[in-house]
Design a protein around this motif. Sequence first.
Motif, PDB file in Angstrom:
ATOM      1  N   THR A 121      36.353  48.746  35.447  1.00  0.00           N
ATOM      2  CA  THR A 121      37.042  47.553  34.965  1.00  0.00           C
ATOM      3  C   THR A 121      37.797  46.837  36.079  1.00  0.00           C
ATOM      4  OG1 THR A 121      37.251  48.630  32.812  1.00  0.00           O
ATOM      5  CG2 THR A 121      38.553  46.658  33.149  1.00  0.00           C
ATOM      6  N   ARG A 122      38.231  47.555  37.108  1.00  0.00           N
ATOM      7  CA  ARG A 122      38.894  46.870  38.219  1.00  0.00           C
ATOM      8  C   ARG A 122      37.903  46.019  39.022  1.00  0.00           C
ATOM      9  NH1 ARG A 122      42.448  51.299  37.536  1.00  0.00           N
ATOM     10  NH2 ARG A 122      41.169  52.791  38.685  1.00  0.00           N
ATOM     11  N   ILE A 123      36.666  46.469  39.154  1.00  0.00           N
ATOM     12  CA  ILE A 123      35.636  45.627  39.770  1.00  0.00           C
ATOM     13  C   ILE A 123      35.390  44.399  38.888  1.00  0.00           C
ATOM     14  CG2 ILE A 123      33.201  45.491  40.447  1.00  0.00           C
ATOM     15  CD1 ILE A 123      33.356  48.464  41.171  1.00  0.00           C
ATOM     16  N   TRP A 124      35.286  44.630  37.600  1.00  0.00           N
ATOM     17  CA  TRP A 124      35.088  43.551  36.620  1.00  0.00           C
ATOM     18  C   TRP A 124      36.219  42.517  36.712  1.00  0.00           C
ATOM     19  CZ3 TRP A 124      37.905  42.510  31.980  1.00  0.00           C
ATOM     20  CH2 TRP A 124      37.226  41.790  30.984  1.00  0.00           C
ATOM     21  N   LEU A 125      37.442  42.988  36.860  1.00  0.00           N
ATOM     22  CA  LEU A 125      38.594  42.088  36.982  1.00  0.00           C
ATOM     23  C   LEU A 125      38.486  41.230  38.234  1.00  0.00           C
ATOM     24  CD1 LEU A 125      41.453  41.056  36.331  1.00  0.00           C
ATOM     25  CD2 LEU A 125      42.357  43.139  37.417  1.00  0.00           C
ATOM     26  N   ASP A 126      38.129  41.827  39.345  1.00  0.00           N
ATOM     27  CA  ASP A 126      37.993  41.059  40.582  1.00  0.00           C
ATOM     28  C   ASP A 126      36.918  39.984  40.465  1.00  0.00           C
ATOM     29  OD1 ASP A 126      39.869  41.558  42.608  1.00  0.00           O
ATOM     30  OD2 ASP A 126      38.960  43.466  43.133  1.00  0.00           O
ATOM     31  N   LEU A 127      35.817  40.294  39.777  1.00  0.00           N
ATOM     32  CA  LEU A 127      34.765  39.296  39.588  1.00  0.00           C
ATOM     33  C   LEU A 127      35.263  38.125  38.741  1.00  0.00           C
ATOM     34  CD1 LEU A 127      31.588  41.517  39.039  1.00  0.00           C
ATOM     35  CD2 LEU A 127      32.252  40.260  41.100  1.00  0.00           C
ATOM     36  N   LEU A 128      36.072  38.434  37.751  1.00  0.00           N
ATOM     37  CA  LEU A 128      36.676  37.383  36.917  1.00  0.00           C
ATOM     38  C   LEU A 128      37.573  36.472  37.748  1.00  0.00           C
ATOM     39  CD1 LEU A 128      37.819  38.921  33.497  1.00  0.00           C
ATOM     40  CD2 LEU A 128      36.810  36.659  33.836  1.00  0.00           C
ATOM     41  N   LEU A 129      38.442  37.079  38.526  1.00  0.00           N
ATOM     42  CA  LEU A 129      39.357  36.297  39.363  1.00  0.00           C
ATOM     43  C   LEU A 129      38.601  35.478  40.402  1.00  0.00           C
ATOM     44  CD1 LEU A 129      42.033  39.085  39.866  1.00  0.00           C
ATOM     45  CD2 LEU A 129      42.437  36.903  38.703  1.00  0.00           C
ATOM     46  N   LYS A 130      37.563  36.055  40.952  1.00  0.00           N
ATOM     47  CA  LYS A 130      36.773  35.363  41.976  1.00  0.00           C
ATOM     48  C   LYS A 130      36.093  34.133  41.397  1.00  0.00           C
ATOM     49  CE  LYS A 130      33.050  36.172  45.328  1.00  0.00           C
ATOM     50  NZ  LYS A 130      32.118  37.179  45.901  1.00  0.00           N
ATOM     51  N   GLU A 131      35.467  34.300  40.227  1.00  0.00           N
ATOM     52  CA  GLU A 131      34.738  33.173  39.640  1.00  0.00           C
ATOM     53  C   GLU A 131      35.665  32.082  39.138  1.00  0.00           C
ATOM     54  OE1 GLU A 131      30.959  33.305  37.150  1.00  0.00           O
ATOM     55  OE2 GLU A 131      32.478  33.036  35.588  1.00  0.00           O
ATOM     56  N   SER A 132      36.750  32.459  38.481  1.00  0.00           N
ATOM     57  CA  SER A 132      37.607  31.468  37.825  1.00  0.00           C
ATOM     58  C   SER A 132      38.662  30.865  38.741  1.00  0.00           C
ATOM     59  CB  SER A 132      38.305  32.102  36.610  1.00  0.00           C
ATOM     60  OG  SER A 132      37.360  32.494  35.635  1.00  0.00           O
ATOM     61  N   LEU A 133      39.167  31.663  39.692  1.00  0.00           N
ATOM     62  CA  LEU A 133      40.288  31.209  40.518  1.00  0.00           C
ATOM     63  C   LEU A 133      39.983  31.171  42.010  1.00  0.00           C
ATOM     64  CD1 LEU A 133      43.224  33.165  38.823  1.00  0.00           C
ATOM     65  CD2 LEU A 133      42.304  30.917  38.220  1.00  0.00           C
ATOM     66  N   GLY A 134      38.841  31.715  42.423  1.00  0.00           N
ATOM     67  CA  GLY A 134      38.541  31.785  43.853  1.00  0.00           C
ATOM     68  C   GLY A 134      39.457  32.744  44.580  1.00  0.00           C
ATOM     69  N   GLN A 135      39.861  33.821  43.906  1.00  0.00           N
ATOM     70  CA  GLN A 135      40.732  34.828  44.496  1.00  0.00           C
ATOM     71  C   GLN A 135      40.288  36.222  44.068  1.00  0.00           C
ATOM     72  OE1 GLN A 135      44.523  33.165  42.929  1.00  0.00           O
ATOM     73  NE2 GLN A 135      45.130  32.945  45.065  1.00  0.00           N
ATOM     74  N   VAL A 136      40.690  37.226  44.841  1.00  0.00           N
ATOM     75  CA  VAL A 136      40.494  38.626  44.458  1.00  0.00           C
ATOM     76  C   VAL A 136      41.790  39.368  44.764  1.00  0.00           C
ATOM     77  CG1 VAL A 136      37.978  38.671  44.798  1.00  0.00           C
ATOM     78  CG2 VAL A 136      39.504  39.217  46.720  1.00  0.00           C
ATOM     79  N   ILE A 137      41.841  40.617  44.332  1.00  0.00           N
ATOM     80  CA  ILE A 137      43.042  41.427  44.530  1.00  0.00           C
ATOM     81  C   ILE A 137      42.924  42.237  45.810  1.00  0.00           C
ATOM     82  CG2 ILE A 137      44.473  43.278  43.553  1.00  0.00           C
ATOM     83  CD1 ILE A 137      43.264  42.424  40.787  1.00  0.00           C
ATOM     84  N   HIS A 138      43.983  42.226  46.614  1.00  0.00           N
ATOM     85  CA  HIS A 138      44.043  43.108  47.781  1.00  0.00           C
ATOM     86  C   HIS A 138      44.670  44.416  47.302  1.00  0.00           C
ATOM     87  CE1 HIS A 138      45.821  44.520  51.715  1.00  0.00           C
ATOM     88  NE2 HIS A 138      44.534  44.400  51.967  1.00  0.00           N
ATOM     89  N   THR A 170      44.397  37.291  47.068  1.00  0.00           N
ATOM     90  CA  THR A 170      43.982  36.714  48.338  1.00  0.00           C
ATOM     91  C   THR A 170      42.804  35.769  48.125  1.00  0.00           C
ATOM     92  OG1 THR A 170      43.049  37.190  50.541  1.00  0.00           O
ATOM     93  CG2 THR A 170      42.523  38.739  48.766  1.00  0.00           C
ATOM     94  N   ASN A 171      42.732  34.736  48.962  1.00  0.00           N
ATOM     95  CA  ASN A 171      41.610  33.797  48.923  1.00  0.00           C
ATOM     96  C   ASN A 171      40.415  34.298  49.728  1.00  0.00           C
ATOM     97  OD1 ASN A 171      43.145  31.901  47.416  1.00  0.00           O
ATOM     98  ND2 ASN A 171      44.070  31.124  49.297  1.00  0.00           N
ATOM     99  N   ASP A 172      40.573  35.428  50.389  1.00  0.00           N
ATOM    100  CA  ASP A 172      39.514  35.966  51.260  1.00  0.00           C
ATOM    101  C   ASP A 172      38.491  36.718  50.403  1.00  0.00           C
ATOM    102  OD1 ASP A 172      38.158  36.557  53.539  1.00  0.00           O
ATOM    103  OD2 ASP A 172      39.659  37.926  54.377  1.00  0.00           O
ATOM    104  N   ILE A 173      37.761  35.967  49.592  1.00  0.00           N
ATOM    105  CA  ILE A 173      36.951  36.563  48.529  1.00  0.00           C
ATOM    106  C   ILE A 173      35.640  37.183  49.005  1.00  0.00           C
ATOM    107  CG2 ILE A 173      37.934  35.078  46.741  1.00  0.00           C
ATOM    108  CD1 ILE A 173      35.446  33.324  46.944  1.00  0.00           C
ATOM    109  N   ASN A 174      35.218  36.878  50.209  1.00  0.00           N
ATOM    110  CA  ASN A 174      33.946  37.415  50.699  1.00  0.00           C
ATOM    111  C   ASN A 174      34.136  38.424  51.830  1.00  0.00           C
ATOM    112  OD1 ASN A 174      32.245  35.839  48.939  1.00  0.00           O
ATOM    113  ND2 ASN A 174      32.781  34.058  50.197  1.00  0.00           N
TER     114      ASN A 174
END
Length: 209
Positions: A121-138, A170-174
Motif C-alpha cells: 500500500t505504500r507503493i500504491w500511495l506513492d503512485l497516487l501522489l505521483k499521478e495526482s500531485l507530481g510528488q512522492v514521499i521521501h 518531494t518533486n523528484d518523482i523519477n
Amino acid sequence: MLDNKLGLKSNVALAEAEERLTKQRAKELYDSGLIEQIEVGTYRGLAQIHHFLFQDIYDFAGQQRKVNLAKGNFRFVPVMYLHNALASIDNLPQASFDDIIAKYVEMNVAHPFREGNGRATRIWLDLLLKESLGQVIHWPGVNPEDYLLAMERSPVRSTEIKTIIFQVLTNDINNRDIYMKGIDQSYAYEGYQLYQTADLGGREKESRP
C-alpha cells in the motif's frame, strides 16, 4: 506460520526469504518499467502490486483475504464487508493531498490481503501522489515510530499522518535512489532490514502485474 510456496517451516527462514524475494520484485517492478502500468488509486492496482511483490512466496498474492484480521485491539474490515468496502474506496476522490491521504487511511483499514498490506500500500500511495500531485514521499525522512503511531490513530484522526507525510514530499518523482531507499524504509517499518534493495540481483523470470 503462513503456508508458503517455498515449503519453509521456520518463521525466521520465511522472513528472510520473503524480504529478499519481494525486495527483488520491488526492484524489478521499477527497473522494468512495469510500475508505470499499474492502475492508480484502485484496489485492482493495489492487487497488481501485491501480486507482483509476493508471487514467489504466497499462493494468496494479489487475492483478497478470507480471514478476519486484527492488530492489537483494532480490527480491520471484516471479511463479509471487505468487497463492498474496497468498491467504496475505489470511488473516493484522489485529486488533492487530503483526498489521497484519506483514501490511503481507508485502504489501510480495509487491509485486503492476508500479509504484506503495508508494503504494497505504500507503493500504491506513492503512485497516487505521483499521478495526482507530481510528488512522492521521501520515506527515509519519516521517523518510524511517529509514522506507526500516526497510522494507528489515523482511522479516528488523520491530522498526524497528513503532517508527517506532507513534510517529506518531494518533486523528484523519477529518482531511482529515492524509490529504492523508500522500499528499504517501508520494509523496516515491518521489521525487515537484512537486505538493501538496490544491492539485490534481479529475478530470472519476469511476471507482469
